[in-house]
Scaffold this motif. Sequence first.
Motif, PDB file in Angstrom:
ATOM      1  N   GLN A  48     120.057   4.421  67.991  1.00 32.58           N
ATOM      2  CA  GLN A  48     119.068   3.156  68.546  1.00 32.58           C
ATOM      3  C   GLN A  48     117.680   3.441  69.772  1.00 32.58           C
ATOM      4  O   GLN A  48     116.237   3.367  69.229  1.00 32.58           O
ATOM      5  CB  GLN A  48     118.994   2.508  68.371  1.00 32.58           C
ATOM      6  CG  GLN A  48     118.412   1.045  67.902  1.00 32.58           C
ATOM      7  CD  GLN A  48     117.820   1.231  67.343  1.00 32.58           C
ATOM      8  OE1 GLN A  48     118.198   1.783  65.761  1.00 32.58           O
ATOM      9  NE2 GLN A  48     116.350   1.675  67.033  1.00 32.58           N
TER      10      GLN A  48
ATOM     11  N   SER B  45     113.508   3.782  70.855  1.00 33.74           N
ATOM     12  CA  SER B  45     112.278   2.493  71.072  1.00 33.74           C
ATOM     13  C   SER B  45     112.307   2.808  72.540  1.00 33.74           C
ATOM     14  O   SER B  45     111.220   1.968  72.690  1.00 33.74           O
ATOM     15  CB  SER B  45     113.885   1.720  70.919  1.00 33.74           C
ATOM     16  OG  SER B  45     114.724   1.426  71.766  1.00 33.74           O
TER      17      SER B  45
ATOM     18  N   ARG C  15     112.587   1.327  62.943  1.00 31.09           N
ATOM     19  CA  ARG C  15     112.152   0.270  63.733  1.00 31.09           C
ATOM     20  C   ARG C  15     110.353   0.400  63.797  1.00 31.09           C
ATOM     21  O   ARG C  15     109.724  -1.180  64.403  1.00 31.09           O
ATOM     22  CB  ARG C  15     111.780   1.716  64.688  1.00 31.09           C
ATOM     23  CG  ARG C  15     111.068   1.020  66.394  1.00 31.09           C
ATOM     24  CD  ARG C  15     110.753   2.509  66.944  1.00 31.09           C
ATOM     25  NE  ARG C  15     109.949   3.169  66.132  1.00 31.09           N
ATOM     26  CZ  ARG C  15     109.457   4.655  66.382  1.00 31.09           C
ATOM     27  NH1 ARG C  15     109.761   4.986  67.440  1.00 31.09           N
ATOM     28  NH2 ARG C  15     108.261   5.370  65.669  1.00 31.09           N
TER      29      ARG C  15
END
Length: 75
Positions: A7, A11, A71
């Motif tokens: 993740q 990001s 996202r």
Amino acid sequence: MKAEDLQRLVSVEMPFGKYKGRVIADLPGNYLNWFAREGFPKSDIGRLLALMQEIDHNGLGDLLTPLRQRRDQDR
């Protein structure tokens, strides 16, 4: 590798260099390969760059597609 590292690849932005501000998962393969040859930084960013280089080198970039979509929906 920690589960949350995937993740973070979609990001966390590159904090320095030519691609400063670009999300690590969006860095070009040749840039990641340069780090693999020259040495990754001894930091959390270096660990993420090494992970992304392995993913890219092994053609596993599609693993990040659902995370990118999540996202983008959260924005």
